[in-house]
Scaffold this active site. Structure first.
Site, mmCIF file in Angstrom:
data_model
loop_
_atom_site.group_PDB
_atom_site.id
_atom_site.type_symbol
_atom_site.label_atom_id
_atom_site.label_comp_id
_atom_site.label_asym_id
_atom_site.label_seq_id
_atom_site.Cartn_x
_atom_site.Cartn_y
_atom_site.Cartn_z
ATOM 1 N N GLY A 41 0.845 -1.196 0.000
ATOM 2 C CA GLY A 41 0.000 0.000 0.000
ATOM 3 C C GLY A 41 0.870 1.231 0.000
ATOM 4 O O GLY A 41 2.052 1.153 0.342
ATOM 5 N N CYS A 91 5.265 -6.128 1.640
ATOM 6 C CA CYS A 91 5.607 -4.705 1.654
ATOM 7 C C CYS A 91 4.882 -3.970 2.800
ATOM 8 O O CYS A 91 5.201 -4.213 3.955
ATOM 9 C CB CYS A 91 5.310 -4.081 0.290
ATOM 10 S SG CYS A 91 6.124 -2.495 0.102
ATOM 11 N N TYR A 92 3.898 -3.127 2.516
ATOM 12 C CA TYR A 92 3.156 -2.498 3.619
ATOM 13 C C TYR A 92 2.591 -3.580 4.541
ATOM 14 O O TYR A 92 2.553 -3.416 5.759
ATOM 15 C CB TYR A 92 2.022 -1.628 3.061
ATOM 16 C CG TYR A 92 1.205 -0.938 4.142
ATOM 17 C CD1 TYR A 92 1.590 0.293 4.643
ATOM 18 C CD2 TYR A 92 0.050 -1.531 4.666
ATOM 19 C CE1 TYR A 92 0.859 0.924 5.647
ATOM 20 C CE2 TYR A 92 -0.692 -0.915 5.650
ATOM 21 C CZ TYR A 92 -0.288 0.319 6.142
ATOM 22 O OH TYR A 92 -1.013 0.928 7.131
ATOM 23 N N HIS A 110 8.144 -7.494 -3.617
ATOM 24 C CA HIS A 110 6.861 -7.875 -4.232
ATOM 25 C C HIS A 110 6.991 -9.173 -5.028
ATOM 26 O O HIS A 110 7.507 -9.165 -6.151
ATOM 27 C CB HIS A 110 6.380 -6.760 -5.160
ATOM 28 C CG HIS A 110 5.921 -5.551 -4.417
ATOM 29 N ND1 HIS A 110 4.629 -5.400 -3.965
ATOM 30 C CD2 HIS A 110 6.593 -4.450 -4.019
ATOM 31 C CE1 HIS A 110 4.517 -4.257 -3.326
ATOM 32 N NE2 HIS A 110 5.694 -3.652 -3.334
ATOM 33 N N GLU A 126 4.629 -10.708 -6.466
ATOM 34 C CA GLU A 126 3.592 -10.775 -7.505
ATOM 35 C C GLU A 126 4.012 -10.160 -8.831
ATOM 36 O O GLU A 126 3.360 -10.369 -9.840
ATOM 37 C CB GLU A 126 2.291 -10.121 -7.004
ATOM 38 C CG GLU A 126 2.336 -8.602 -6.811
ATOM 39 C CD GLU A 126 2.924 -8.140 -5.476
ATOM 40 O OE1 GLU A 126 3.693 -8.909 -4.862
ATOM 41 O OE2 GLU A 126 2.643 -7.011 -5.059
ATOM 42 N N SER A 182 -22.542 -4.181 -26.185
ATOM 43 C CA SER A 182 -21.801 -3.055 -26.769
ATOM 44 C C SER A 182 -20.875 -3.525 -27.883
ATOM 45 O O SER A 182 -20.386 -2.717 -28.663
ATOM 46 C CB SER A 182 -20.963 -2.373 -25.696
ATOM 47 O OG SER A 182 -19.905 -3.241 -25.297
ATOM 48 N N GLY A 183 -20.619 -4.820 -27.917
ATOM 49 C CA GLY A 183 -19.615 -5.321 -28.859
ATOM 50 C C GLY A 183 -18.259 -5.430 -28.195
ATOM 51 O O GLY A 183 -17.349 -6.036 -28.731
ATOM 52 N N GLY A 184 -18.127 -4.824 -27.011
ATOM 53 C CA GLY A 184 -16.885 -4.945 -26.243
ATOM 54 C C GLY A 184 -16.765 -6.343 -25.658
ATOM 55 O O GLY A 184 -17.723 -7.133 -25.694
ATOM 56 N N VAL A 185 -15.595 -6.637 -25.114
ATOM 57 C CA VAL A 185 -15.318 -8.000 -24.655
ATOM 58 C C VAL A 185 -16.280 -8.440 -23.548
ATOM 59 O O VAL A 185 -16.872 -9.521 -23.616
ATOM 60 C CB VAL A 185 -13.855 -8.093 -24.145
ATOM 61 C CG1 VAL A 185 -13.583 -9.473 -23.576
ATOM 62 C CG2 VAL A 185 -12.894 -7.791 -25.273
ATOM 63 N N ASP A 186 -16.463 -7.587 -22.546
ATOM 64 C CA ASP A 186 -17.214 -8.032 -21.370
ATOM 65 C C ASP A 186 -18.680 -8.344 -21.702
ATOM 66 O O ASP A 186 -19.188 -9.407 -21.340
ATOM 67 C CB ASP A 186 -17.137 -6.982 -20.249
ATOM 68 C CG ASP A 186 -15.695 -6.646 -19.893
ATOM 69 O OD1 ASP A 186 -14.803 -7.444 -20.255
ATOM 70 O OD2 ASP A 186 -15.468 -5.599 -19.270
ATOM 71 N N SER A 187 -19.350 -7.426 -22.369
ATOM 72 C CA SER A 187 -20.771 -7.684 -22.635
ATOM 73 C C SER A 187 -20.919 -8.836 -23.637
ATOM 74 O O SER A 187 -21.879 -9.608 -23.560
ATOM 75 C CB SER A 187 -21.486 -6.423 -23.123
ATOM 76 O OG SER A 187 -21.052 -6.039 -24.400
ATOM 77 N N SER A 188 -19.958 -8.982 -24.548
ATOM 78 C CA SER A 188 -20.056 -10.065 -25.528
ATOM 79 C C SER A 188 -19.896 -11.433 -24.868
ATOM 80 O O SER A 188 -20.631 -12.371 -25.173
ATOM 81 C CB SER A 188 -18.973 -9.918 -26.598
ATOM 82 O OG SER A 188 -19.090 -8.682 -27.221
ATOM 83 N N LYS A 190 -10.055 -9.622 -16.241
ATOM 84 C CA LYS A 190 -10.167 -9.441 -17.696
ATOM 85 C C LYS A 190 -9.537 -10.597 -18.481
ATOM 86 O O LYS A 190 -10.121 -11.102 -19.442
ATOM 87 C CB LYS A 190 -9.467 -8.134 -18.085
ATOM 88 C CG LYS A 190 -9.736 -7.687 -19.489
ATOM 89 C CD LYS A 190 -11.037 -6.948 -19.538
ATOM 90 C CE LYS A 190 -11.344 -6.373 -20.896
ATOM 91 N NZ LYS A 190 -12.555 -5.538 -20.828
#
Ligand code: XMP
Length: 509
Positions: free
Chosen positions: A53, A80-81, A166, A168, A220-226, A365
């Site tokens: 953080g 880290c934090y 880190h 990750e 929308s044609g975007g990845v998520d809604s498709s 994603k």
């Protein structure tokens, strides 16, 4: 399902931690640092990772947890934090510092432990911290150092580990191994997270939940809604109806491509609403970017409300909400807040009298993309760059006209076509053309021209919060610029945007 919790202290890397754990096949969720401790006391929670953080543990508003966290009897890894807060709570000495250590360092393992199984004696790790631990708590033993820090430690009797670096990020050579050791050797989690199972389980859940009811979805044609549409269609077939609003501000031939993919190929019931005139007349004469966004959002809602009124029998509204949207809306103060304001722009009203169906709520994603590919959505649709809700409305600077939309669509299509043709499309994160509201003088043949200036923009980024301009070769840019100037009437000059974010943004408005 065995789960590893990431307790979020505001690190820009917190999503990366959860993704890395999921890559190991173990489900991971991010919750804010103030999450109810009792809820973490559950048999399926096999371990907790305290994220980094931006704060100092001494800051007035620094995110703090209580010592009770360490009595949950579940393994903990503080990064880290997360290390500093752990050491601070166990009376170690954390020294405030006004300068950050940032970059690569060399970790030397001084005492072997389950966390360092398979690590060489020395390896490269990535540091990004201000404060550091000057003296470990007397309850801890040192496991590893870097030249400037006490880098790795373990509680003497409990499974509590701390790391100053880190694991990750990919710059830490054995980072994945360290996380694997924590998840499997320390937490003894069982790998049971797989996207194929996810598809089967989620379609079964959708069928169960929806029963015989009807679902509508704004595609929308975007990845998520498709991906959401395709997944829901797999579950309930024709009980799903999608609406695709063609605002007239989409990329060239976008509407046709969406219809060809989802209606003709997947046989999903998609209704296309051509609302170009409505959007263009609402935007007539408007040049302020925020006002344009508001108008586009408002008109979108109007179109959608009308669609809704025509589909009163639908009980569910499906949305392509994905995990980062969920986390960002609860996240503590931190960089993840900054892009949040975009999410509802050009989207749906916040208040809808439907029940929500959000089958991708748990996915990152890259996982959404994998699900999309597994469902058979063509790769070029799945790997497309993001496209903003207000579309070309914010890429035509100043006032919008039908002619300018047509000019920009042509120029943008040439740039994208060339990126594909010369294999740069997948290398850059987001590329597009912007049309400026200024004209410049040129000469074509032996005629003087006075036409618009177009900007080629291409950004490289991991998270879209920071970005650099893509280092595309001059020959390539030269070729794209020549094609645009020769083929698109209305543009006689092309410039390349070399601004990074910050201080710039990716879009121009
Ligand atoms: P900026 O320009 O803020 O963009 O660096 C970061 C990312 O957000 C997208 N963006 C938007 N997306 N509605 C959206 O749906 C918007 O109003 C909007 N503005 C920017 C942008 O395309 C980039 O991916």
């Amino acid at each position: 399902m065995d789960t590893i919790i990431v307790l979020d202290f505001g690190s820009q890397y917190n999503q990366l931690i959860a993704r890395r754990v999921r890559e190991l096949g173990v489900y991971s969720e991010i919750v804010p640092f103030y999450h109810d401790l009792e809820e973490l006391r559950q048999p399926h929670i096999k371990g907790i990772i305290l994220s980094g953080g931006p704060n100092s543990v001494y800051d007035e508003h620094a995110p703090h947890v209580t010592r009770d966290l360490f009595d949950l009897d579940v393994p903990i890894l503080g990064i880290c934090y997360g290390m500093q807060i752990t050491q601070y709570l166990f009376d170690g000495v954390v020294t405030p510092s006004d300068k950050r250590e940032y970059g690569k360092s060399e970790l030397t393992i001084t005492t072997a432990s389950p966390l360092s199984e398979g690590l060489p004696d020395t390896s490269t790790v990535w540091m990004s911290h201000g404060d550091h631990v000057e003296a470990l708590s007397s309850s801890f033993e040192l496991l590893g150092t870097t030249p400037s820090s006490l880098a790795m430690a373990k509680h003497k009797t409990k499974d509590i580990y701390t790391l100053q670096f880190h694991p990750e990020v990919t710059h830490t050579d054995y980072g994945k191994q360290i996380l694997r050791n924590f998840v499997f050797s320390v937490c003894h989690a069982v790998a049971s997270w797989s996207l194929d199972d996810y598809i089967d389980q989620t379609t079964a859940l959708i069928r169960d939940k929806v029963g015989d009811d009807l679902v509508i979805l704004a595609l929308s044609g975007g990845v998520d809604s498709s991906v959401a549409a395709t997944l829901i269609h797999k579950a309930i077939g024709d009980q799903l109806t999608c609406v695709f609003v063609d605002t007239g501000l989409l990329r060239k031939d976008e509407g046709d491509k969406v219809m060809a993919t989802y209606r003709d190929h997947f046989h999903i019931h998609v209704i296309r609403i051509n609302a170009k005139d409505q959007f263009l007349s609402a935007l007539n004469g408007v040049s302020d970017p925020e006002e344009k966004r508001k108008i586009i959002g408002r008109e979108f809602i109007r179109v959608f409300e009308q669609f809704k009124a025509d589909h009163k029998d639908a009980k569910y509204l499906a949305q392509g909400t994905i995990y980062p949207d969920v986390i960002e809306s609860v996240s503590i103060k931190g960089p993840s807040e900054t892009i949040k304001s975009h999410h509802n722009v050009g989207g749906l009203p916040e208040e809808v009298d439907f029940e929500l169906l959000e089958p991708l709520r748990e996915l990152f994603k890259d996982e959404v993309r994998k699900v999309g590919l597994a469902l058979g959505i063509p790769k070029h649709m799945i790997m497309r760059h993001p496209f903003p809700g207000p579309g070309l409305g914010i890429r035509i600077l100043g006032a919008i006209s039908e002619r300018k939309v047509a000019i920009l669509q042509e120029a943008d299509a040439i740039f994208i076509e060339e990126l594909y043709a010369q294999d740069y499309y997948d290398e850059v994160s987001q590329a597009f053309v912007v049309l400026l509201p200024v004209k410049s003088v040129g000469v074509m043949g032996d005629k003087r021209t006075y036409e618009y200036v177009a900007v080629i923009r291409s950004a490289d980024t991991v998270d879209f919060m920071t970005a650099t301009f893509s280092r595309l070769p001059f020959e390539f840019l030269d070729h794209v610029a020549s094609r645009i100037i020769n083929e698109v009437r209305g543009i006689n000059r092309v410039v390349y945007d070399i601004t990074s974010k910050p201080p710039g943004t990716i879009e121009w408005e």
